[in-house]
Design an enzyme around this catalytic site. Sequence first.
Site, PDB file in Angstrom:
ATOM      1  N   ASP A 143      -6.633   0.729   1.212  1.00  0.00           N
ATOM      2  CA  ASP A 143      -6.611   0.683   2.670  1.00  0.00           C
ATOM      3  C   ASP A 143      -7.997   0.278   3.153  1.00  0.00           C
ATOM      4  O   ASP A 143      -8.847  -0.132   2.364  1.00  0.00           O
ATOM      5  CB  ASP A 143      -6.172   2.025   3.257  1.00  0.00           C
ATOM      6  CG  ASP A 143      -7.215   3.121   3.066  1.00  0.00           C
ATOM      7  OD1 ASP A 143      -8.187   2.907   2.304  1.00  0.00           O
ATOM      8  OD2 ASP A 143      -7.080   4.183   3.692  1.00  0.00           O
TER       9      ASP A 143
ATOM     10  N   LYS B 165       0.831  -1.204   0.000  1.00  0.00           N
ATOM     11  CA  LYS B 165       0.000   0.000   0.000  1.00  0.00           C
ATOM     12  C   LYS B 165       0.866   1.255   0.000  1.00  0.00           C
ATOM     13  O   LYS B 165       0.627   2.181  -0.780  1.00  0.00           O
ATOM     14  CB  LYS B 165      -0.929   0.024   1.215  1.00  0.00           C
ATOM     15  CG  LYS B 165      -1.951   1.151   1.173  1.00  0.00           C
ATOM     16  CD  LYS B 165      -2.472   1.541   2.540  1.00  0.00           C
ATOM     17  CE  LYS B 165      -1.505   2.442   3.273  1.00  0.00           C
ATOM     18  NZ  LYS B 165      -2.063   3.034   4.503  1.00  0.00           N
TER      19      LYS B 165
END
Length: 219
Positions: free
Chosen positions: A145, A120
């Site tokens: 997320d 991420k």
Amino acid sequence: MNKQKRIEILSRLRAANPNPTTELEYSSPFELLIAVLLSAQATDVGVNKATKHLFPVARTPQAMLDLGVDGVKHYIKTIGLFNTKAENTIKTCRMLVDLHQGQVPENRAALEALPGVGRKTANVVLNTAFGWLKDNEGKYFIAVDTHIQRVANRTGYAKGKTVEETEQSIIKNTPNKTEFMYNLHHWLILHGRYTCVARKPRCGSCIIEDLCEFKDKTD
């Protein structure tokens, strides 16, 4: 959800926010990397409060190294998991200095090799700092997320039990990728942060409520 509905969702989000960006405050790829590293299980507001004092004294990997672990802790002690994050920050800066001439690499594998940096974080840096739509292998990517995971699954835009599955589903189902992929991360995360919130989504004020396939809408 069909293609036309997804296009309309993205078009409305774009119309409401044509030039979205991260709410983390930064002035260089290095500062963004550190800010995202610090943001795990913390709010952007909390990270910004810490980095507004940290970054003026440590704008480069070497300057951060000169602070040392305890010096970094002093500035980020208000952020959750600050002990581990301070250690990872120093380890990351050491690798940037030793392996990358003090520069943040534009390479997913190199980014993910840095302590505390996962997929991420690498995706955010590649997209936001360097403007990438595709990775080194020519594949589209999006940083996912908990906010994006929730919005994608709740609305029916994309489905996935894990962030990795959701990322691939979003990529597969996003139409007109060259038009929408660059800003998609920011549109979805901001929508999840302020409208499609976890406990009780604010459906009554949602600009895509009529397109959303969530069954338990609120007033």
